[in-house]
Design a protein around this motif. Structure first.
Motif, short mmCIF file in Angstrom:
data_model
loop_
_atom_site.label_atom_id
_atom_site.label_comp_id
_atom_site.label_asym_id
_atom_site.label_seq_id
_atom_site.Cartn_x
_atom_site.Cartn_y
_atom_site.Cartn_z
N TYR A 5 0.83 -1.19 0.00
CA TYR A 5 0.00 0.00 0.00
C TYR A 5 0.87 1.25 0.00
O TYR A 5 1.93 1.28 0.63
N GLN B 8 -3.29 0.49 -3.46
CA GLN B 8 -2.60 -0.78 -3.27
C GLN B 8 -2.05 -1.26 -4.61
O GLN B 8 -2.80 -1.40 -5.58
N TYR C 109 4.36 7.18 2.39
CA TYR C 109 4.92 5.91 2.86
C TYR C 109 4.51 4.78 1.92
O TYR C 109 3.42 4.81 1.33
N LYS D 215 -1.99 -6.11 6.86
CA LYS D 215 -3.32 -5.51 6.97
C LYS D 215 -3.18 -4.10 7.52
O LYS D 215 -3.39 -3.84 8.70
N PRO D 216 -2.83 -3.13 6.68
CA PRO D 216 -2.58 -1.77 7.20
C PRO D 216 -3.84 -0.96 7.45
O PRO D 216 -3.82 -0.04 8.28
N MET D 217 -4.94 -1.27 6.73
CA MET D 217 -6.15 -0.46 6.87
C MET D 217 -7.37 -1.34 7.12
O MET D 217 -7.63 -2.28 6.37
N THR E 230 4.00 0.70 2.56
CA THR E 230 3.98 -0.26 3.65
C THR E 230 3.69 -1.66 3.14
O THR E 230 2.85 -1.86 2.24
N LEU F 26 -4.32 4.68 9.25
CA LEU F 26 -3.66 5.07 8.01
C LEU F 26 -4.71 5.44 6.96
O LEU F 26 -5.83 4.94 6.97
N ASP G 71 4.24 -9.05 4.52
CA ASP G 71 5.05 -8.70 5.69
C ASP G 71 6.07 -9.78 6.02
O ASP G 71 6.95 -9.57 6.85
N ASN H 279 -0.46 -8.81 13.33
CA ASN H 279 -1.20 -8.16 12.25
C ASN H 279 -1.42 -9.09 11.06
O ASN H 279 -2.40 -8.94 10.32
N VAL I 173 0.53 4.96 1.49
CA VAL I 173 -0.30 5.64 2.49
C VAL I 173 0.26 7.02 2.77
O VAL I 173 1.46 7.29 2.59
N MET J 116 2.88 -3.99 5.47
CA MET J 116 2.06 -4.62 6.50
C MET J 116 1.01 -5.51 5.83
O MET J 116 0.47 -5.17 4.77
#
Length: 478
Positions: free
Chosen positions: A171, A237, A271, A277-279, A273, A183, A383, A337, A173, A275
Motif C-alpha cells: 500500500y 494498493q 509511505y 493488513k494496514p487499513m 507499507t 492510516l 510482511d 497483524n 499511504v 504490512m
C-alpha cells in the motif's frame, strides 16, 4: 601491511580484460574481487553498504569506504542480532530459546553476485548482500539467507532445482506521525485520495506516475527485473510481479525491492507499507509465490510427465503443502497483524484446498502448458521475510515429494465458505511450528527455537498495548 592486503584482495583473481569490461558494464553482480574493484572504480563509488536480512527481513550491516571494502577487512556483527524482536527488544530466555553466553561475533561474508548501486543516495554508494558465517568460518544455520540456501540444497541432492516467481502487494499511504491514528490513502496527481475498487485500473496506477517511474528507474539501476506492475483491489494498493528464477536470487530481489519502494515513496512525501493488513476494512497485502521444480540434468519440469500430464511429484508437492504449511504458517504470517489479513469475507484464503485456476484456494494451479506447470501458494503475507517464506513453502513441497503425500481432490467451487483450516493467531502458529518433527528436520531445531522465542517476545510486547476496540467496548460496559 594494509596496502599489501588490499592489493592482494583486489587483484588475486586471474581475470581477463574482457571479463573486467563485462563486469564494469553489468548493473548487478561481479564474479571476483578484482572485478569488484574495477566495477567500483568505474562508478566512482565512495561507500559500500554491506547488508544482510535479520529474522524480520530488515537490512542490517555496516557501511564503509570503498577502500576498506576491497581490503581484507573482516566484518563482524553480534550474534544477538538474530534474537531481537521487530521493536528491538530481547526476549527472556526459556528452556529452548537461549542467547550465546559470550554474544560472540558472526561474520558478514559479501556475496559479490549481489553488488549494485544504491540509486537514491546523493553520494555514489553501492550495496552488497552478505551471508553470515561463524567467527572461524563455520556454518550458521539459523539466518534467513542460509536457511533458504539449505532448502535449495535439499532439492539439489535429489537432482532438482526449484524455480519461483513472487508477487508482492503493498500500500501507498499518507505520512502518519502518530501510530494511534489510522492510516489513509495518499493524494495522487489529481489531488484527491484514491478510493478502493481500483483493481487493474490503469488510471489508479497513473495517479502515482512519477513514483512508479522512480521505482522502475531505481530497479533498472540495480539490475532488478519487474515483470508487471498493477493496481490491486485496495485504495492505492499496488502489486509488483517478478520474473521467475532461482529462489535465493528472487528472495534477494524482494529484499531489495522492499527497500527500493520505500525509498521511492519517501522521495514523494508518502509511505509504502508491506504490512499484511494496514487499513481496517480493506484488502490485505499478500506475497503470492509461484513454484515449480526442474530436473538439473534435463532442465525439464518434474511436475509434468513426458506426455504432458501432471506427474506424481506434482501431486505429492501439493500434498506436502496441504499437510505442512499450516504448521509453517508462522514463517509466512509472522506478526499479530498478519492474521488480520487471514479473516473471513476477504480475498485471502483460509483453507488448505487446491484447485485449477481457483483463486479461493490456498494452492492455485494456474492455466499453463506442461513446461510451465506450477503451484501458486496464496497464503504468505507481504510482511513475511521473503527468505523465510520461500524456504517454508519450498520445504513443505519437498517433504510432500519425499514422503509421497497425496493431496485431496481439487476444488472447483468456492473454497472459503467452509471451516477455517489455518492457525487463527501468532501463538497458535508458533506452537504448530515447534511441534512438527519434520519441520525440525528440514529447518533445524536451532532455527525453530530462535524463531519461536523471538515471535513469543513480539507477542508479549503487543499484549502491553491497549487497542481502540478495548476502549470502545469494554470501558463502560464491563
Amino acid at each position: 601491511m594494509a596496502e599489501k592486503k588490499k592489493s592482494a584482495r583486489a587483484t588475486s583473481s586471474n581475470v581477463s580484460s574482457q571479463s573486467i569490461k563485462a563486469a564494469i558494464e553489468s548493473p548487478r553482480g561481479v564474479k571476483s574481487w578484482a572485478e569488484a574493484a574495477a566495477w567500483l572504480r568505474a562508478r566512482g563509488i565512495e561507500d559500500v553498504e554491506c547488508i544482510t536480512p535479520d529474522l524480520a527481513g530488515v537490512p542490517r550491516g555496516k557501511m564503509m569506504p570503498t577502500s576498506k571494502f576491497t581490503s581484507n577487512t573482516s566484518l563482524a556483527l553480534p550474534s544477538a542480532l538474530y534474537r531481537h524482536t521487530i521493536s528491538g527488544e530481547y526476549p527472556d530466555e526459556t528452556e529452548n530459546f537461549r542467547y550465546d553466553s559470550r554474544d560472540s561475533d558472526i561474520k558478514l561474508v559479501p556475496d559479490l553476485s549481489t553488488l549494485t548501486v544504491v540509486p537514491w543516495e546523493t553520494d555514489p554508494t553501492a550495496q552488497v548482500i552478505c551471508d553470515i558465517a561463524g567467527s572461524t568460518g563455520d556454518k550458521i544455520t539459523y539466518t534467513p539467507r542460509n536457511l533458504l540456501k539449505h532448502i535449495v540444497e535439499l532439492y539439489a541432492v535429489q537432482g532438482w532445482r526449484p524455480v519461483v516467481a513472487p508477487e508482492i502487494e503493498f500500500y501507498l499511504v499518507a505520512k502518519n506521525d502518530d501510530p494511534d491514528y489510522p492510516l489513509h490513502p495518499p493524494s495522487g496527481r489529481s489531488g484527491r485520495s484514491i478510493v478502493g475498487g481500483q483493481a487493474y485500473s490503469i488510471a489508479g496506477v497513473n495517479e502515482f506516475d512519477e513514483l512508479v517511474d522512480d521505482i522502475y528507474h531505481y530497479s533498472e539501476k540495480q539490475g532488478l527485473e519487474i515483470d508487471t506492475l498493477i493496481h490491486e483491489e485496495g485504495p492505492a494498493q499496488l502489486e509488483i510481479n517478478l520474473r521467475h528464477g532461482d529462489p535465493v536470487e528472487l528472495a534477494d530481489q524482494v529484499f531489495l525491492f522492499k527497500r527500493t519502494i520505500r525509498e521511492a515513496a519517501l522521495n514523494h512525501g508518502i509511505y509504502a507499507t508491506f504490512m499484511a493488513k494496514p487499513m481496517q476494512g480493506q484488502a490485505g497485502s499478500a506475497m503470492h509465490i509461484h513454484q515449480s521444480v526442474v530436473d538439473l540434468k534435463t532442465g525439464k519440469n518434474i511436475f509434468s510427465k513426458p506426455d504432458g500430464e501432471p506427474s506424481d511429484a506434482f501431486f505429492h508437492f501439493i500434498g506436502g503443502m496441504q499437510r505442512y504449511i499450516p504448521r509453517a504458517m508462522a514463517m509466512m504470517a509472522p506478526y499479530v497483524n498478519s492474521y488480520r489479513r487471514l479473516t473471513p469475507d476477504m480475498a485471502a484464503p483460509l483453507n488448505t484446498a487446491w484447485g485449477y485456476d481457483n483463486r479461493t484456494t490456498a494452492f492455485r494451479v494456474p492455466v499453463s502448458d506442461a513446461a510451465a506447470r506450477r503451484v501458486e501458494n496464496r497464503l504468505p503475507g507481504s510482511d513475511a521475510n521473503p527468505y523465510l517464506a520461500l524456504a517454508a513453502s519450498l520445504a513443505c513441497g519437498y517433504l510432500g515429494i519425499m514422503q509421497k503425500l497425496n493431496p485431496t481432490e481439487p476444488t472447483a467451487e468456492t473454497a472459503n465458505e467452509g471451516a477455517i483450516e489455518l492457525p487463527r493467531g501468532l501463538l497458535e502458529a508458533v506452537s504448530l511450528l515447534e511441534s512438527e518433527p519434520s519441520l525440525h528436520d528440514v529447518f533445524t531445531s536451532e532455527f525453530i527455537h530462535i524463531f519461536a522465542g523471538v515471535k513469543r517476545g513480539e507477542f508479549e510486547t503487543f499484549m502491553q498495548v491497549i487497542s481502540p476496540w478495548e476502549r470502545e467496548f469494554l470501558l463502560l460496559n464491563v
